[in-house]
Design an enzyme around this catalytic site. Structure first.
Site, PDB file in Angstrom:
ATOM      1  N   LYS A 220      37.174  17.591  34.192  1.00 56.31           N
ATOM      2  CA  LYS A 220      38.316  17.205  35.127  1.00 56.31           C
ATOM      3  C   LYS A 220      39.121  18.566  35.345  1.00 56.31           C
ATOM      4  O   LYS A 220      39.542  19.093  36.525  1.00 56.31           O
ATOM      5  CB  LYS A 220      39.239  16.523  34.268  1.00 56.31           C
ATOM      6  CG  LYS A 220      38.997  14.935  34.274  1.00 56.31           C
ATOM      7  CD  LYS A 220      38.702  14.496  35.598  1.00 56.31           C
ATOM      8  CE  LYS A 220      38.271  12.975  35.587  1.00 56.31           C
ATOM      9  NZ  LYS A 220      37.917  12.480  37.090  1.00 56.31           N
TER      10      LYS A 220
ATOM     11  N   TYR B 136      35.063  15.738  28.727  1.00 55.60           N
ATOM     12  CA  TYR B 136      35.967  15.248  29.574  1.00 55.60           C
ATOM     13  C   TYR B 136      36.960  16.277  30.420  1.00 55.60           C
ATOM     14  O   TYR B 136      37.002  16.480  31.452  1.00 55.60           O
ATOM     15  CB  TYR B 136      36.675  14.054  29.294  1.00 55.60           C
ATOM     16  CG  TYR B 136      37.520  13.312  30.177  1.00 55.60           C
ATOM     17  CD1 TYR B 136      36.841  12.568  31.097  1.00 55.60           C
ATOM     18  CD2 TYR B 136      38.936  13.426  29.968  1.00 55.60           C
ATOM     19  CE1 TYR B 136      37.919  11.870  32.075  1.00 55.60           C
ATOM     20  CE2 TYR B 136      39.774  12.940  30.890  1.00 55.60           C
ATOM     21  CZ  TYR B 136      39.073  12.060  32.015  1.00 55.60           C
ATOM     22  OH  TYR B 136      40.138  11.307  32.733  1.00 55.60           O
TER      23      TYR B 136
ATOM     24  N   ILE C 167      41.479   2.296  40.427  1.00 56.08           N
ATOM     25  CA  ILE C 167      42.212   2.938  41.446  1.00 56.08           C
ATOM     26  C   ILE C 167      41.702   3.058  42.709  1.00 56.08           C
ATOM     27  O   ILE C 167      42.231   2.903  43.778  1.00 56.08           O
ATOM     28  CB  ILE C 167      42.571   4.181  40.779  1.00 56.08           C
ATOM     29  CG1 ILE C 167      43.329   4.246  39.440  1.00 56.08           C
ATOM     30  CG2 ILE C 167      42.938   5.250  41.786  1.00 56.08           C
ATOM     31  CD1 ILE C 167      43.093   5.741  38.768  1.00 56.08           C
TER      32      ILE C 167
END
Length: 326
Positions: free
Chosen positions: A204, A200, A36
Site C-alpha cells: 500500500k 500489506y 468499495i
C-alpha cells in the site's frame, strides 16, 4: 459516538453528470464486482460514465453489473451510462496485455483509471510471476496495467480534459514502519500473522509512491491515492474472520472498530469518487493522498519520501522488463 466526522464526506451527487452521448466519458475499474468497487461503479454508472469492470471471474462481474443496474433503477437514475466486463487476473501478469488489447478494440481514450482491487493480510504466497501475492495484486499488477493504459489517458488529455488515475491505498501503509526495499517484497518471517501486515503495508505504500511518481512523470494526468476508511463490510476481512481460533477474537476486534471508526461500504467509496469526479481537484493536487470521505491528508514519511518512491518505480520497471512485460 463514532470517531469519524462524516459531516464533511464527499457527496457524489454534487459531481457533474455526463449529460449526452457526445460527452462519452470512459472509466477502467479493477475489482468492481464487490465491496468499495461495486459502489464506485454504481455512482459512476449513475453519472452516465462508460465503465469497464475488470475482474478475474466473469460470472461474478456479470452478476455485479446486473445488480448495479437494478440498484440504479431503485435510486431513480434517469440517464445511466454503460457497464462492460473485461477479464483481468492480477495474480497473472500475462492477462494485463490481453485486458488492454480488449479495451483497445472498444476505446481509443480513457478518462479515469481506478486501481481498486486488492488483497489484505493473507498468508504468505508467491505468485507465478515471482512476487509476494499482496505486492503483486495490490501494486505490481496495477503498476503494469497503468503503464499500458497511459497512451489512452494521454489521448483523453489531447481532447482537452484532465484524465485521472486513482490508486486504492490504505492507512495500513503505516505498517511499513521502516523503509523496506521493493526487492524484499517476499518478506517471510515468523509469525506470519504479524508479517503479513508488514507486507500489506509495503504494497500500500507502493501505491502511494506510485501516484506521486506518476504526478512527476505525467503532469498532465491527475494521479491520486486514497484511503477509503475502515470498511469492515468488505470481503478483505473474510480470511481473518474465518480462522478457527483467531477468528473469534478478530470478529470481536472488527466489530469494535466498526462501531468506533468504521464506515459503511458505500461511504468507503467516497474517497475514490471524489478523486475521480470532483472538479475542484486540479493538477495542483497532483500526487496527493485522500483519506476517509475524501479529505486531503498526509501519508507516512516513508510513503512521502521522493527517493523511496523513485526506488519503487525504477526497481519495478526493471523487474517487469526482465520478465518480458515491458
Amino acid at each position: 459516538m463514532p470517531f469519524v466526522n462524516k459531516s464533511k464526506f464527499y457527496n457524489p451527487a454534487t459531481a457533474p453528470a455526463v449529460i449526452s452521448k457526445d460527452q462519452r466519458k470512459v472509466v477502467f475499474l479493477t475489482g468492481g464486482n464487490s465491496g468499495i468497487g461495486w459502489f464506485t461503479a454504481l455512482h459512476l454508472y449513475q453519472h452516465g460514465y462508460v465503465v469497464y469492470l475488470a475482474g478475474r471471474t466473469e460470472s461474478k462481474v456479470l452478476k455485479a453489473i446486473d445488480d448495479i443496474k437494478a440498484e440504479a433503477v431503485k435510486r431513480g437514475t434517469s440517464t445511466p451510462g454503460e457497464l462492460s466486463y473485461i477479464h483481468l487476473d492480477l495474480t497473472d501478469l500475462s492477462t494485463v496485455d490481453k485486458a488492454v488489447e480488449e479495451f483497445s478494440q472498444k476505446e481509443k481514450s480513457l478518462d479515469i483509471l481506478i486501481n481498486n482491487a486488492g488483497l489484505m493480510g493473507v498468508p504468505f504466497e508467491v505468485t507465478k510471476d515471482d512476487y509476494e501475492i499482496q505486492y503483486q495484486v495490490n501494486f505490481v499488477g496495477h503498476f503494469l496495467l497503468t503503464l499500458k493504459l497511459i497512451p489512452f489517458l494521454e489521448n483523453a488529455a489531447k481532447g482537452g480534459v484532465t484524465p485521472r488515475i486513482v490508486n486504492l491505498a490504505s492507512v495500513g501503509h503505516n505498517f511499513e514502519v521502516t523503509h523496506i526495499s521493493p526487492a524484499n517484497n517476499k518478506l517471510k518471517k515468523f509469525p506470519d500473522s504479524v508479517f503479513t501486515w508488514v507486507r500489506y503495508g509495503l504494497a500500500k505504500t507502493a501505491q502511494i509512491q506510485f501516484a506521486k511518481e506518476l504526478a512527476i512523470k505525467y503532469p498532465n494526468i491527475l494521479s491520486l491515492s486514497v484511503h477509503p476508511g475502515v470498511v469492515i463490510g468488505t470481503e478483505l476481512y473474510n480470511y481473518w474472520k474465518s480462522l478457527p481460533v483467531i477468528g473469534f477474537a478478530a470478529r470481536g476486534l472488527f466489530a469494535a472498530a466498526d462501531k468506533t471508526i468504521g464506515v459503511t461500504v458505500e461511504e468507503g467509496s467516497l474517497a475514490s469518487l471524489r478523486a475521480a469526479l470532483d472538479p475542484t481537484l486540479t493538477l495542483n493536487e497532483n500526487g496527493d493522498y485522500l483519506t476517509t470521505g475524501g479529505s486531503v491528508d498526509k501519508p507516512s514519511g516513508i510513503a512521502s519520501n521522493p527517493e523511496y518512491a523513485k526506488e519503487t518505480w525504477d526497481w519495478n520497471v526493471e523487474q517487469l522488463k526482465k520478465r518480458g512485460f515491458l
